[in-house]
Motif scaffolding. Structure first.
Motif, PDB file in Angstrom:
ATOM      1  N   ALA A   1      56.451  32.857  40.423  1.00 53.23           N
ATOM      2  CA  ALA A   1      55.060  32.449  40.252  1.00 53.23           C
ATOM      3  C   ALA A   1      54.820  31.384  41.312  1.00 53.23           C
ATOM      4  CB  ALA A   1      54.814  31.911  38.844  1.00 53.23           C
ATOM      5  N   GLU A   2      53.621  30.843  41.374  1.00 54.36           N
ATOM      6  CA  GLU A   2      53.334  29.807  42.352  1.00 54.36           C
ATOM      7  C   GLU A   2      54.291  28.634  42.176  1.00 54.36           C
ATOM      8  OE1 GLU A   2      51.398  28.070  45.603  1.00 54.36           O
ATOM      9  OE2 GLU A   2      51.149  30.080  44.787  1.00 54.36           O
ATOM     10  N   GLY A   3      55.116  28.386  43.194  1.00 50.83           N
ATOM     11  CA  GLY A   3      56.041  27.264  43.156  1.00 50.83           C
ATOM     12  C   GLY A   3      57.201  27.424  42.192  1.00 50.83           C
ATOM     13  N   LEU A   4      57.512  28.669  41.787  1.00 52.61           N
ATOM     14  CA  LEU A   4      58.544  28.886  40.774  1.00 52.61           C
ATOM     15  C   LEU A   4      59.331  30.158  41.069  1.00 52.61           C
ATOM     16  CD1 LEU A   4      59.681  27.957  37.958  1.00 52.61           C
ATOM     17  CD2 LEU A   4      58.007  29.517  36.941  1.00 52.61           C
ATOM     18  N   ALA A   5      60.648  30.092  40.910  1.00 52.87           N
ATOM     19  CA  ALA A   5      61.502  31.279  41.035  1.00 52.87           C
ATOM     20  C   ALA A   5      62.593  31.220  39.971  1.00 52.87           C
ATOM     21  CB  ALA A   5      62.130  31.350  42.428  1.00 52.87           C
ATOM     22  N   LEU A   6      62.925  32.366  39.399  1.00 49.98           N
ATOM     23  CA  LEU A   6      63.984  32.483  38.394  1.00 49.98           C
ATOM     24  C   LEU A   6      65.146  33.255  39.000  1.00 49.98           C
ATOM     25  CD1 LEU A   6      61.431  31.858  36.678  1.00 49.98           C
ATOM     26  CD2 LEU A   6      62.339  33.392  34.917  1.00 49.98           C
TER      27      LEU A   6
END
Length: 406
Positions: free
Chosen positions: A284-289
């Motif tokens: 997502a915006e500014g997020l990685a899993l």
């Protein structure tokens, strides 16, 4: 405190990502709720119950990150062959590293050993480490994420990477949706000693209640220890966990059909509920899993951590290339490059493991005949088996730079 990339979770996968980003000029901060100190290693210490079957691709990644020597200097166990058979029939199949001119299929390594080798490298690098940092809150603040820790400290970063495991706090706090289901199985894990050597072979028998794996361990040059992963129903797991050591060893030896002779003894047992989970989106915006925060699979083939290391290697490559081009790393269009590379591969392997597990749990006679016949047929097909071996080595497909041969 502010960072360009904030990695939550200093387990094996999060630590690997931090090392892969070192020297990039990015301000990287790695935080974890526990201690980040390296524990002294005692060669005579009991084996840890949790182990990983590291593929050749994972070995290459760890070598490039400078952590493999720390693993080899502690304790690791190579395996050259894999023997799989159906306990409800006559089907069996044998895989060998020699079939693809490789020395080994992989290495069985205690998770603690991998973790400590990675932490050792982290302490040698210019990467910010924040121990005993339990995440309490997380929200957007302008173009950044604002993280609040349990002790009141706040952290800020435009890009946060969730590497905090299957029960990821980052995934929960940011509302990332998942698809998940319970396998209705528990896995009993421990280390056992047998009267016959394991022959550097990974053994797996499919029983009526679930797969039982004996994974080879080596200590002091002795080949009579194995790590076991026994997947069975919750009720059966509860019964087995309640047995004394002698009774448990007798049950284990019977379930394994005595392939390695008598089971002489067992270390303390650990019982783990099995659940499959997959995030609907990795970014997502500014997020990685990455790693178990993005996907958990059945331990049938020991592939979980290998998927995680490839996640870390691909994400690092995407971020480094984007940084070199002057792109904003937190943008979804940048992070989606990672998702497009990893999600199809992870989903394909998860589906294969799910189908394999369901086939061997199937009780109807036609399906039992099918799987036994299938094992026998494939065992007579060298090219098909070699393809499987290459997949297990993790050296097929579009590999990230860290996993490619030099």
């Amino acid at each position: 405190m502010r960072a360009d990339v904030l990695i939550v979770g200093a387990g094996m996968v999060g630590s690997a990502l931090a090392l892969a980003l070192q020297g990039s000029g990015l301000e990287v901060l790695l935080l974890d709720g526990g201690s980040l100190s390296v524990k002294p290693f005692d060669e005579q210490s009991p084996f840890e119950p949790r182990v990983s079957a590291l593929s050749a691709a994972s070995q290459r990644i760890l070598q490039r990150l400078g952590a493999w020597d720390g693993i080899a200097g502690r304790r690791s166990s190579p395996y050259r062959d894999m023997q799989v058979w159906d306990g409800s029939g006559t089907g069996q199949i044998h895989f060998s590293a020699a079939s693809v001119h490789a020395e080994v299929l992989g290495h069985i390594v205690e998770n603690r050993v991998v973790q400590d080798a990675l932490l050792e490298r982290l302490h040698e690098c210019d990467i910010g480490l924040l121990a005993n940092a339990r995440l309490e809150q997380m929200r957007r603040s302008g173009d950044d994420w604002l993280l609040t820790l349990a002790d009141g400290r706040t952290l800020r970063a435009p890009l946060v990477v969730a590497a905090d495991g299957a029960n990821s706090a980052v995934r929960r706090l940011t509302g990332c949706a998942t698809r998940e289901w319970d396998y209705l199985h528990h896995a009993i894990v421990t280390s056992v000693r047998s009267s016959q050597p394991h022959q550097l072979t990974a053994w797996q028998r499919f029983t009526d209640t679930g797969p039982l794996a004996f994974l080879p361990l080596v200590r002091d040059g002795q080949h009579d220890w194995c790590s076991i992963v026994w997947s069975t129903t919750p009720a059966e797991a509860e019964r087995l966990m309640a047995l004394d050591d002698a009774s448990f060893c007798a049950e284990l030896e019977r379930a394994f059909e005595g392939r390695l002779g008598q089971v002489l003894g067992a270390d303390p047992r650990l019982c783990v509920p099995l659940r499959q989970r997959h995030a609907k989106r990795y970014v997502a915006e500014g997020l990685a899993l990455i790693g178990d925060a993005a996907h958990t699979i059945h331990p049938l083939a020991g592939q979980g951590v290998n998927l995680g290391f490839l996640d870390a290697a691909v994400l690092a490559q995407v971020l480094l290339e984007a940084n070199g081009r002057g792109e904003r790393l937190a943008e979804v269009k940048v992070l989606s490059r990672f998702e497009r590379k990893r999600m199809p591969h992870n989903l394909a392997l998860m589906a294969a493991m799910e189908g394999f597990e369901r086939l061997f749990q199937a009780d109807p006679l036609p399906l039992r005949w099918l799987r036994n016949t299938g094992l026998k047929v494939v065992d007579q097909m060298p090219e098909a088996k070699a393809l499987f071996v290459r997949q297990a080595l993790g050296l097929s497909g579009d590999l990230p730079e860290l996993a490619r041969a030099e």
